[in-house]
Design a protein around this motif. Structure first.
Motif, PDB file in Angstrom:
ATOM      1  N   THR A 118       0.831  -1.213   0.000  1.00 42.28           N
ATOM      2  CA  THR A 118       0.000   0.000   0.000  1.00 42.28           C
ATOM      3  C   THR A 118       0.860   1.255   0.000  1.00 42.28           C
ATOM      4  O   THR A 118       1.865   1.341   0.691  1.00 42.28           O
ATOM      5  N   GLY A 119       0.424   2.216  -0.800  1.00 39.53           N
ATOM      6  CA  GLY A 119       1.132   3.482  -0.921  1.00 39.53           C
ATOM      7  C   GLY A 119       2.160   3.507  -2.016  1.00 39.53           C
ATOM      8  O   GLY A 119       2.482   4.568  -2.565  1.00 39.53           O
ATOM      9  N   ALA A 120       2.727   2.346  -2.349  1.00 40.21           N
ATOM     10  CA  ALA A 120       3.795   2.283  -3.346  1.00 40.21           C
ATOM     11  C   ALA A 120       3.225   2.172  -4.755  1.00 40.21           C
ATOM     12  O   ALA A 120       2.063   1.820  -4.965  1.00 40.21           O
ATOM     13  N   ALA A 121       4.080   2.459  -5.742  1.00 43.82           N
ATOM     14  CA  ALA A 121       3.684   2.315  -7.137  1.00 43.82           C
ATOM     15  C   ALA A 121       3.525   0.844  -7.472  1.00 43.82           C
ATOM     16  O   ALA A 121       4.283  -0.017  -7.001  1.00 43.82           O
ATOM     17  N   GLY A 122       2.517   0.557  -8.308  1.00 44.41           N
ATOM     18  CA  GLY A 122       2.275  -0.820  -8.728  1.00 44.41           C
ATOM     19  C   GLY A 122       1.691  -0.851 -10.118  1.00 44.41           C
ATOM     20  O   GLY A 122       1.885   0.075 -10.910  1.00 44.41           O
ATOM     21  N   THR A 123       0.950  -1.914 -10.396  1.00 38.70           N
ATOM     22  CA  THR A 123       0.380  -2.077 -11.737  1.00 38.70           C
ATOM     23  C   THR A 123      -1.105  -2.386 -11.680  1.00 38.70           C
ATOM     24  O   THR A 123      -1.629  -3.124 -12.516  1.00 38.70           O
ATOM     25  N   ASP A 124      -1.791  -1.863 -10.687  1.00 39.06           N
ATOM     26  CA  ASP A 124      -3.228  -2.100 -10.581  1.00 39.06           C
ATOM     27  C   ASP A 124      -3.945  -1.486 -11.770  1.00 39.06           C
ATOM     28  O   ASP A 124      -3.477  -0.513 -12.374  1.00 39.06           O
ATOM     29  N   SER A 125      -5.116  -2.019 -12.091  1.00 40.11           N
ATOM     30  CA  SER A 125      -5.846  -1.540 -13.266  1.00 40.11           C
ATOM     31  C   SER A 125      -6.511  -0.191 -13.051  1.00 40.11           C
ATOM     32  O   SER A 125      -6.698   0.563 -14.007  1.00 40.11           O
ATOM     33  N   VAL A 126      -6.842   0.166 -11.818  1.00 44.08           N
ATOM     34  CA  VAL A 126      -7.585   1.404 -11.580  1.00 44.08           C
ATOM     35  C   VAL A 126      -7.319   2.015 -10.212  1.00 44.08           C
ATOM     36  O   VAL A 126      -7.602   3.185  -9.986  1.00 44.08           O
ATOM     37  N   HIS A 127      -6.723   1.224  -9.275  1.00 47.53           N
ATOM     38  CA  HIS A 127      -6.481   1.747  -7.938  1.00 47.53           C
ATOM     39  C   HIS A 127      -5.116   2.436  -7.887  1.00 47.53           C
ATOM     40  O   HIS A 127      -4.206   2.088  -8.647  1.00 47.53           O
ATOM     41  N   LEU A 128      -4.953   3.380  -6.941  1.00 45.05           N
ATOM     42  CA  LEU A 128      -3.851   4.322  -6.991  1.00 45.05           C
ATOM     43  C   LEU A 128      -2.847   4.139  -5.858  1.00 45.05           C
ATOM     44  O   LEU A 128      -3.152   3.559  -4.814  1.00 45.05           O
ATOM     45  N   SER A 129      -1.663   4.664  -6.109  1.00 42.01           N
ATOM     46  CA  SER A 129      -0.637   4.792  -5.076  1.00 42.01           C
ATOM     47  C   SER A 129      -0.832   6.116  -4.344  1.00 42.01           C
ATOM     48  O   SER A 129      -1.681   6.929  -4.718  1.00 42.01           O
ATOM     49  N   ASP A 130      -0.016   6.354  -3.317  1.00 49.58           N
ATOM     50  CA  ASP A 130      -0.068   7.662  -2.645  1.00 49.58           C
ATOM     51  C   ASP A 130       0.192   8.789  -3.632  1.00 49.58           C
ATOM     52  O   ASP A 130      -0.448   9.847  -3.574  1.00 49.58           O
ATOM     53  N   ALA A 131       1.134   8.573  -4.546  1.00 50.16           N
ATOM     54  CA  ALA A 131       1.441   9.609  -5.538  1.00 50.16           C
ATOM     55  C   ALA A 131       0.249   9.855  -6.455  1.00 50.16           C
ATOM     56  O   ALA A 131      -0.022  10.995  -6.856  1.00 50.16           O
ATOM     57  N   GLY A 132      -0.467   8.819  -6.809  1.00 48.98           N
ATOM     58  CA  GLY A 132      -1.643   8.988  -7.648  1.00 48.98           C
ATOM     59  C   GLY A 132      -2.741   9.768  -6.956  1.00 48.98           C
ATOM     60  O   GLY A 132      -3.379  10.640  -7.555  1.00 48.98           O
ATOM     61  N   PHE A 133      -2.959   9.459  -5.670  1.00 42.81           N
ATOM     62  CA  PHE A 133      -3.954  10.223  -4.922  1.00 42.81           C
ATOM     63  C   PHE A 133      -3.532  11.685  -4.771  1.00 42.81           C
ATOM     64  O   PHE A 133      -4.367  12.591  -4.821  1.00 42.81           O
ATOM     65  N   ALA A 134      -2.245  11.931  -4.587  1.00 41.34           N
ATOM     66  CA  ALA A 134      -1.760  13.314  -4.494  1.00 41.34           C
ATOM     67  C   ALA A 134      -2.016  14.057  -5.798  1.00 41.34           C
ATOM     68  O   ALA A 134      -2.360  15.252  -5.793  1.00 41.34           O
ATOM     69  N   ALA A 135      -1.835  13.361  -6.927  1.00 40.34           N
ATOM     70  CA  ALA A 135      -2.090  13.998  -8.216  1.00 40.34           C
ATOM     71  C   ALA A 135      -3.561  14.353  -8.368  1.00 40.34           C
ATOM     72  O   ALA A 135      -3.906  15.413  -8.904  1.00 40.34           O
ATOM     73  N   MET A 136      -4.439  13.474  -7.900  1.00 41.54           N
ATOM     74  CA  MET A 136      -5.870  13.785  -7.951  1.00 41.54           C
ATOM     75  C   MET A 136      -6.193  14.984  -7.067  1.00 41.54           C
ATOM     76  O   MET A 136      -6.952  15.883  -7.459  1.00 41.54           O
ATOM     77  N   ALA A 137      -5.621  15.021  -5.872  1.00 43.90           N
ATOM     78  CA  ALA A 137      -5.859  16.153  -4.967  1.00 43.90           C
ATOM     79  C   ALA A 137      -5.356  17.448  -5.568  1.00 43.90           C
ATOM     80  O   ALA A 137      -5.989  18.507  -5.421  1.00 43.90           O
ATOM     81  N   ASP A 138      -4.219  17.401  -6.260  1.00 47.93           N
ATOM     82  CA  ASP A 138      -3.662  18.611  -6.866  1.00 47.93           C
ATOM     83  C   ASP A 138      -4.592  19.202  -7.917  1.00 47.93           C
ATOM     84  O   ASP A 138      -4.619  20.422  -8.117  1.00 47.93           O
ATOM     85  N   VAL A 139      -5.342  18.355  -8.600  1.00 48.78           N
ATOM     86  CA  VAL A 139      -6.290  18.853  -9.594  1.00 48.78           C
ATOM     87  C   VAL A 139      -7.471  19.544  -8.904  1.00 48.78           C
ATOM     88  O   VAL A 139      -7.959  20.586  -9.360  1.00 48.78           O
ATOM     89  N   LEU A 140      -7.923  18.979  -7.788  1.00 47.77           N
ATOM     90  CA  LEU A 140      -9.087  19.525  -7.108  1.00 47.77           C
ATOM     91  C   LEU A 140      -8.782  20.760  -6.281  1.00 47.77           C
ATOM     92  O   LEU A 140      -9.643  21.641  -6.109  1.00 47.77           O
ATOM     93  N   LEU A 141      -7.583  20.850  -5.734  1.00 47.40           N
ATOM     94  CA  LEU A 141      -7.284  21.924  -4.776  1.00 47.40           C
ATOM     95  C   LEU A 141      -7.530  23.330  -5.319  1.00 47.40           C
ATOM     96  O   LEU A 141      -8.072  24.174  -4.593  1.00 47.40           O
ATOM     97  N   PRO A 142      -7.135  23.646  -6.563  1.00 49.38           N
ATOM     98  CA  PRO A 142      -7.426  25.010  -7.028  1.00 49.38           C
ATOM     99  C   PRO A 142      -8.914  25.340  -7.047  1.00 49.38           C
ATOM    100  O   PRO A 142      -9.305  26.485  -6.837  1.00 49.38           O
ATOM    101  N   LEU A 143      -9.764  24.321  -7.283  1.00 49.54           N
ATOM    102  CA  LEU A 143     -11.194  24.550  -7.235  1.00 49.54           C
ATOM    103  C   LEU A 143     -11.696  24.689  -5.806  1.00 49.54           C
ATOM    104  O   LEU A 143     -12.483  25.579  -5.479  1.00 49.54           O
ATOM    105  N   VAL A 144     -11.202  23.817  -4.934  1.00 50.38           N
ATOM    106  CA  VAL A 144     -11.742  23.726  -3.582  1.00 50.38           C
ATOM    107  C   VAL A 144     -11.106  24.757  -2.652  1.00 50.38           C
ATOM    108  O   VAL A 144     -11.767  25.326  -1.788  1.00 50.38           O
ATOM    109  N   ALA A 145      -9.810  25.006  -2.837  1.00 48.54           N
ATOM    110  CA  ALA A 145      -9.090  25.920  -1.939  1.00 48.54           C
ATOM    111  C   ALA A 145      -8.861  27.284  -2.557  1.00 48.54           C
ATOM    112  O   ALA A 145      -8.423  28.203  -1.869  1.00 48.54           O
ATOM    113  N   GLY A 146      -9.112  27.440  -3.854  1.00 47.04           N
ATOM    114  CA  GLY A 146      -8.819  28.697  -4.515  1.00 47.04           C
ATOM    115  C   GLY A 146      -9.956  29.676  -4.467  1.00 47.04           C
ATOM    116  O   GLY A 146     -11.036  29.399  -3.986  1.00 47.04           O
TER     117      GLY A 146
END
Length: 885
Positions: A857-885
């Motif tokens: 958990t948390g590390a990079a892998g090869t799942d078909s749709v589930h994310l690593s910590d880095a993947g979740f951070a990337a999703m949060a980075d997209v939302l933050l300007p909308l939610v926090a801006g």
């Protein structure tokens, strides 16, 4: 004046013969202006003043005559012997002696005396200046120089200069500056800096109490019996007005009203006035016109620095206002104005305030503000709330540490605030950088880099907006906001480097945010210091947090919570639901369950528990048990705890709970129709609590059904993650008031000020049609916006997670994307498509390490749709300007 020529031993008519010069008595000749060419001079007389036609040598060959009446002191004579000879007037030496003798005398040339200065009495004759001392001004800081200075001004003709030599000129009444008079000092003390004292630079007018009049200097253009209807061309140069000796609160530095045109202030300072520094107003509906201020300092006045009303065609160039107790520069309906290189600093209220009715009549215009700056103003650095239809243009603006708010920060203040403006505001190359006072005190400010509210048209081209709470705060009440490609936002202390691109209305790649979106959420977020701002997130496993190292903190909802709570306050842990329990997770995610158990993220249990088959309550799932003593243990942070249980038509066993090892508290589970019972415990400390839910004495069929436990505080931001692995659009889609799913998932029974809905990949894998998908989502939106007591006062983000390789058969996802964008437009929602942002490519996100694995958990892998910590951070980075801006 004629000068005498000839009569000296050298002035003879002579001819060169061989190596000899021979005198030629009686020779005749002519006078010329040049050695060759030139013009013949005929205006000559003999020594007795009788005109002569030419030159004639006497019997000895000598020449003597008077030159032309034009002050000629040299000329050339030609006696016909082949060349001209230069003659110089023989009285030059006498005149030079007379001139030298006049040095230092009245009417003579100015001469330094033994102290190294010039007697002021000599200057008017040489420079057409009136020196104040010639009218009795002493400049000694003790004598009342009011009458002397006014007499000098009155004696000065338009276009003349009244000069104040070095000194301190005490006044006790207003000086009335006449039409066309320049008041010039020896030096303008721009500031008294560290290590300097007033005594070091005694060069100013210093009004003292008792003082008569409303200003130190007035300029009046009004036919009132004392002033002309049109006044203008006054100059204030190399001069300072020092109000430090005045008392009261009603005396301005310079006051002008009426038709006062073309005033120039250059190297001019006003400081410590009891009221405003510079003020203008109207007389008979007419205002001052076409003023020019260059290198002007307004320092520590006790009201506003500059308060100009109706000054059309105004130019402020290198004007600084510092330390004034109210606003720095206030411009009310100053059309066709330019501000260039100006600065406002440390003023109690706004640095610049562009206000009033700027109109839209023929000949009216806006203003340009270029290369200006702010620093540590108490409220907004720049506030624009002007009305009208003339554009206000800002370029190359640097705002810094504004919104001090008495050192407390906050207050919804911004570097640039456009609030209630109907004028179009166009801003480009704008920067805001926060900070604290130089000595390290105060709270980081401003709260916002740019704040846009209730304005008609705002165009923001390129900007770098770094502020304590949000780089760009658009509360959604504006008519039209246009953002350029280069709007970067950063939140937090000066050391923060997490810069994000602000999504533009109309859509960045994969992002759509309609103009006006977010007004409900942002209002609650900004009030989080005195209330609770709630976010509810819904979706499948990509929202629940699989396979983050900790689904509660490292999922994208968890990362949103961390960021927002760090800025707006900790509203609590939110809901920990039973979907994060071993009963639900063990079947397919044993490795992840072990890791999450170690991380303290899961709901632990004893006894026998089963997953409910209905979509009840927050999170649309629950665990039930009919075994006496079975327990579920939750973690909840906050001063209050809420326990959500399902009650039904049959008899239920009592539910017991304990907090932090305390005694069990029994809660009766009433029988009746299916419903959610909420047990609330208040008065707790703001820490993480261990909440144990237990089945009381039960017989077969007497269930305790538990949805989850929430921790909340009275203020701050709380994020409730209600996602469920495997969820599809139909999971949350029943909006009937008798149902217990949609209304408890962002709807009226468990509302959010912002709800983020992400279902999609599981629908695609299940071959859900686009029609069915959009109908399910629309039903849920109906529940959120308009079911029960819902009045539509929440904001929604509809989002599609990256599909990865989750659907390689049905290919429905592009249909969801098309329908999702249409839904967003129909419901006024924002729309985020991570699938598009991720290039619609599993390989692309795989190259970035965004996919996860349940085995690590948390590390990079090869799942078909589930994310690593880095993947979740990337999703949060997209939302933050909308939610926090």
């Amino acid at each position: 004046m004629r000068h005498q020529f000839g009569g000296s031993p050298a002035d003879y008519a002579a001819e060169r013969v061989g190596n000899q010069l021979l005198l030629r008595p009686g020779a005749t000749g002519t006078a010329w202006t040049a050695r060759t060419g030139g013009t013949q001079i005929t205006d000559l007389t003999d020594l007795a003043g009788t005109p002569i036609a030419g030159l004639t040598a006497d019997s000895d060959g000598a020449v003597a005559f008077m030159g032309p009446d034009n002050d000629t002191t040299s000329l050339y004579v030609d006696f016909g012997y082949g060349r001209r000879y230069c003659l110089t007037a023989v009285d030059t030496g006498v005149r030079l002696a007379e001139f030298i003798e006049s040095g230092g005398a009245p009417g003579g040339w100015a001469q330094l005396d033994e102290t190294g200065t010039i007697d002021p009495g000599q200057l008017p004759a040489q420079l057409d200046w009136i020196v104040a001392s010639t009218h009795g001004a002493k400049g000694d800081g003790a004598t009342d120089d009011t009458i002397a200075l006014q007499n000098a001004i009155n004696a000065c003709a338009p276009g003349g200069v009244v000069y104040l030599p070095r000194g301190v000129y005490r006044t006790t009444a207003t000086l009335d500056l006449k039409n066309g008079v320049s008041l010039v000092g020896s030096h303008a003390n721009m500031m008294v800096g560290p290590g300097m004292t007033d005594a070091d630079y005694p060069c100013y007018i210093q009004p003292t109490a008792p003082f008569t009049g409303g200003s130190v200097i007035e300029i009046i253009g009004e036919d009132d019996g004392q002033h002309p209807a049109i006044s203008g061309e006054q100059r204030l140069v190399n001069l300072m007005l020092d109000g430090s000796q005045l008392t009261g609160s009603s005396i301005d530095g310079v006051f002008a009203k009426g038709n006062v045109q073309n005033v120039v202030m250059d190297n001019f300072t006003v400081r410590q006035m009891p009221n405003n520094g510079l003020v203008t107003g109207e007389a008979g509906g007419i205002f001052p016109y076409s003023w020019r201020l260059r290198h002007v300092m307004i320092d520590n006045c006790h009201a506003n620095g500059i308060l100009f009303t109706g000054n059309t065609d105004l130019t402020l160039d290198d004007v600084q206002v510092i330390g004034c107790w109210a606003q720095g520069i206030v411009l009310t309906n100053c059309t066709n104005t330019q501000l260039i290189g100006c600065r406002t600093e440390w003023n109690g209220s706004h640095g610049y305030h562009i206000t009033g009715a700027w109109g839209d009549w023929q000949g009216s215009g806006g203003m340009q503000m270029t290369s200006c700056s702010t620093d540590r103003n108490g409220q907004h650095g720049i506030l624009i709330d002007a009305t009208g239809n003339t554009p206000i243009t800002l370029s190359n603006i640097n705002t810094r540490r504004d919104g001090r708010n008495g050192g407390a920060g906050g207050g919804q203040y911004a570097g640039l605030a456009v609030i209630g403006a109907t004028v179009p505001v166009v801003a480009d190359v704008i920067s805001c950088y926060p900070g604290v006072d130089d000595a390290g005190g105060s709270t980081n400010s401003p709260q916002y880099g740019a704040r846009l509210s209730g304005s008609t048209t705002v165009v923001l081209g390129s900007a770098t907006l770094h502020a304590a709470s949000a780089g760009l705060f658009d509360d959604g009440t504006n008519g039209s906001v246009s953002l350029g490609d280069g709007v970067l936002t950063t939140v937090g202390a000066t050391t923060s480097t997490a810069r994000r691109t602000r999504p533009r209305p109309g859509g960045d790649l994969g992002i759509y945010a309609p103009s006006g979106w977010g007004r409900f959420w942002r209002a609650k977020r900004e009030a989080a210091g005195s209330g609770l701002a709630r976010i509810v997130t819904l979706g499948g496993s990509a929202t629940q947090g699989m396979y983050a190292s900790n689904p509660r903190t490292k999922s994208w909802p968890g990362q949103l919570a961390t960021t927002l709570q760090g800025v707006y306050g900790d509203g609590g842990s939110g809901l920990q639901q039973t979907s994060l329990s071993s009963t639900i997770l063990a079947s397919g995610d044993a490795a992840a369950l072990a890791a999450w158990t170690t991380a303290g993220a899961v709901v632990t249990q004893t006894g026998t528990w089963s997953q409910g088959g209905s979509k009840y309550g927050p999170g649309v799932n629950y665990l039930y048990s009919e075994t006496t003593g079975s327990t579920l243990t939750f973690k909840a942070r906050g001063t209050s705890v809420k326990i959500y249980t399902v009650i039904g038509g049959s008899t239920r066993a009592p539910m017991l709970y304990s907090i932090d090892g305390g005694a069990d508290v029994t809660v009766t589970q009433p029988a009746g129709t299916a419903a959610i019972q909420v047990t609330t415990v208040t008065g707790l400390s703001n820490t993480t609590h261990t909440v144990v839910v237990k089945v009381g004495t039960a017989t077969a069929g007497q269930y305790v059904s538990v949805c989850g436990v929430s921790g909340e505080n009275a203020t701050g931001v709380v994020v409730h993650n209600l996602a469920l692995a495997g969820a599809r659009s139909e999971t949350f889609g029943n909006n009937a008031t008798t149902a217990l799913n949609a209304t408890w998932n962002g709807g009226v029974d468990f509302p959010g000020d912002l709800v983020i809905y992400t279902a999609g990949p599981n629908d695609a894998a299940a071959n859900t049609t686009g029609d069915a998908w959009v109908a399910n989502v629309a039903k849920w939106m109906k529940a959120v916006k308009d079911t029960g007591a819902a009045v539509g006062d929440c904001d929604i983000i509809l989002a599609l997670p990256h599909l990865g390789t989750h659907d390689v058969t049905n290919f429905k996802y592009q249909d969801y994307a098309i329908r999702g964008r249409a839904l967003a437009e129909a419901y006024g929602c924002a729309f985020v498509d991570w699938w598009t942002i991720g290039r619609n490519s599993w390989q692309y996100w795989n190259s970035l390490g965004y996919w996860g694995t349940n085995a690590g958990t948390g590390a990079a892998g090869t799942d078909s749709v589930h994310l690593s910590d880095a993947g979740f951070a990337a999703m949060a980075d997209v939302l933050l300007p909308l939610v926090a801006g």
